[in-house]
Design a protein around this motif. Sequence first.
Motif, short mmCIF file in Angstrom:
data_model
loop_
_atom_site.label_atom_id
_atom_site.label_comp_id
_atom_site.label_asym_id
_atom_site.label_seq_id
_atom_site.Cartn_x
_atom_site.Cartn_y
_atom_site.Cartn_z
N ARG A 45 -1.15 46.85 60.17
CA ARG A 45 -0.93 47.17 58.77
C ARG A 45 -1.76 48.38 58.37
O ARG A 45 -2.65 48.81 59.09
N ARG A 46 -1.43 48.93 57.23
CA ARG A 46 -2.12 50.10 56.74
C ARG A 46 -3.62 49.82 56.55
O ARG A 46 -4.01 48.72 56.16
N ILE A 47 -4.42 50.84 56.82
CA ILE A 47 -5.87 50.75 56.64
C ILE A 47 -6.29 51.84 55.67
O ILE A 47 -6.06 53.03 55.92
N THR A 48 -6.87 51.46 54.55
CA THR A 48 -7.35 52.46 53.60
C THR A 48 -8.66 53.06 54.09
O THR A 48 -9.36 52.49 54.94
N LEU A 49 -9.00 54.22 53.55
CA LEU A 49 -10.28 54.83 53.89
C LEU A 49 -11.44 53.93 53.50
O LEU A 49 -12.45 53.84 54.20
N THR A 50 -11.28 53.23 52.38
CA THR A 50 -12.33 52.30 51.94
C THR A 50 -12.50 51.17 52.94
O THR A 50 -13.62 50.80 53.30
N ALA A 51 -11.37 50.62 53.42
CA ALA A 51 -11.44 49.55 54.42
C ALA A 51 -12.07 50.04 55.71
O ALA A 51 -12.83 49.31 56.36
N LEU A 52 -11.77 51.27 56.08
CA LEU A 52 -12.37 51.84 57.28
C LEU A 52 -13.88 51.89 57.16
O LEU A 52 -14.61 51.48 58.08
N ARG A 53 -14.37 52.36 56.03
CA ARG A 53 -15.81 52.53 55.85
C ARG A 53 -16.53 51.19 55.65
O ARG A 53 -17.73 51.11 55.88
N ASN A 54 -15.77 50.17 55.27
CA ASN A 54 -16.39 48.85 55.07
C ASN A 54 -16.12 47.90 56.24
O ASN A 54 -16.45 46.71 56.16
N TYR B 187 -5.48 65.13 57.62
CA TYR B 187 -4.44 65.82 58.38
C TYR B 187 -3.49 64.79 58.97
O TYR B 187 -3.92 63.73 59.41
N GLN B 188 -2.20 65.12 58.97
CA GLN B 188 -1.21 64.28 59.63
C GLN B 188 -0.45 65.12 60.63
O GLN B 188 0.06 66.20 60.30
N ARG B 189 -0.37 64.64 61.86
CA ARG B 189 0.32 65.40 62.90
C ARG B 189 1.81 65.55 62.59
O ARG B 189 2.43 64.63 62.07
N HIS C 131 -4.91 56.66 53.34
CA HIS C 131 -4.84 55.74 54.48
C HIS C 131 -5.18 56.43 55.79
O HIS C 131 -4.92 57.62 55.98
N VAL C 132 -5.75 55.64 56.69
CA VAL C 132 -6.10 56.11 58.02
C VAL C 132 -4.82 56.15 58.86
O VAL C 132 -3.95 55.28 58.74
N LEU C 133 -4.72 57.15 59.74
CA LEU C 133 -3.53 57.29 60.57
C LEU C 133 -3.85 57.01 62.04
O LEU C 133 -3.55 55.95 62.55
N ILE D 99 -7.39 44.98 63.06
CA ILE D 99 -6.33 45.63 62.29
C ILE D 99 -6.12 47.03 62.87
O ILE D 99 -7.09 47.74 63.15
N THR D 100 -4.86 47.41 63.06
CA THR D 100 -4.53 48.76 63.52
C THR D 100 -3.34 49.26 62.73
O THR D 100 -2.45 48.47 62.36
N PRO D 101 -3.28 50.55 62.41
CA PRO D 101 -2.13 51.07 61.66
C PRO D 101 -0.83 50.81 62.42
O PRO D 101 -0.80 50.86 63.66
N PRO D 102 0.25 50.53 61.70
CA PRO D 102 1.54 50.23 62.36
C PRO D 102 2.12 51.45 63.04
O PRO D 102 1.91 52.59 62.61
N ALA D 103 2.86 51.21 64.11
CA ALA D 103 3.53 52.30 64.83
C ALA D 103 4.78 52.68 64.04
O ALA D 103 5.76 51.96 64.02
N ASP D 104 4.73 53.82 63.38
CA ASP D 104 5.86 54.29 62.58
C ASP D 104 5.88 55.81 62.66
O ASP D 104 5.42 56.39 63.64
N ASP D 105 6.40 56.45 61.65
CA ASP D 105 6.52 57.90 61.67
C ASP D 105 5.19 58.63 61.48
O ASP D 105 5.15 59.85 61.52
#
Length: 288
Positions: free
Chosen positions: A228-237, A142-144, A179-181, A197-203
């Motif tokens: 920078r962007r975090i993939t779901l794989t990176a989150l889980r690893n 979901y994306q707000r 990607h994680v939001l 690492i944290t997702p960038p502040a953007d839209d």
Amino acid sequence: MKKQPAYCYAHGKIMREKDFHISPYDLGVLRGYAVFDFMCTTQRHLFHPREHWQRFVRSAKFLGLTPPITYKQFTTIAAALIAKHPAYPELAIRTVITGGDSPSGILLPDIPTFYILAHNLLPYLPAQKLYDNGAKVITKNYQRVYAPYKTVHYIEALRFQKERLRNHAVEIIYHNGTHVLECSMANLFIVTNGRMITPPADDHILSGITRNTVIALAAKNHLPLSERRITLTALRNADEAFITGSAKHVLPITHIDRHRVGDGSVGPITRTVMDIYRSHYDAYAAGV
């Protein structure tokens, strides 16, 4: 012990919360046309109030609304509300602006509805054991809508609450399938190979005040951090993970869905960030 009356600011004055009413034709009620901000106190002083107010004004401007008071007036009113609630060790201050009373239900009136609420902060705080041992989060695709702004649109977050509680989780991490939001009411950090690492502040996410404070404190203390962007794989690893928010502060995450983060314990970098942030929070009032 007699229950302390609650006070709020509305209609240009401080009043009993029970005496404040909103029109059934208010656009915040009929259409969800409203934004808000939420901040807490430290030693009964507002924590980073200017940053919160600036974000509130920015969100209001997005809806074409203008708060009827200035920042200086806001801090004066907030201080008065804090003084009106002596039984609360710390408070949560919630500021709201809506499109206002609109009999047509669609046209914006000239005067918005504006109010400030003051709550006991304690019910918003996670249990201490979660800071000691780590917490669990679940993920949802979901994306707000209008993510950079603090609108009152929390429909999906509320719909997900039963699932969150069934899973004994403290938060919900949103992702777009790849990607994680962000979380429903927090921002996310992971630690991989010694770097935060944290997702960038953007839209796609809200630029959280606590998030930004952690980023600034990391730079001040020479802790490696990338936006920078975090993939779901990176989150889980990830080796470590934590979330940030006004009431959550820096909360370690040790389980994501059915996955264990690292070895399942609170990691060393997370503990360092927790300590640095807590020191900043505790010392903030002295510099006000």
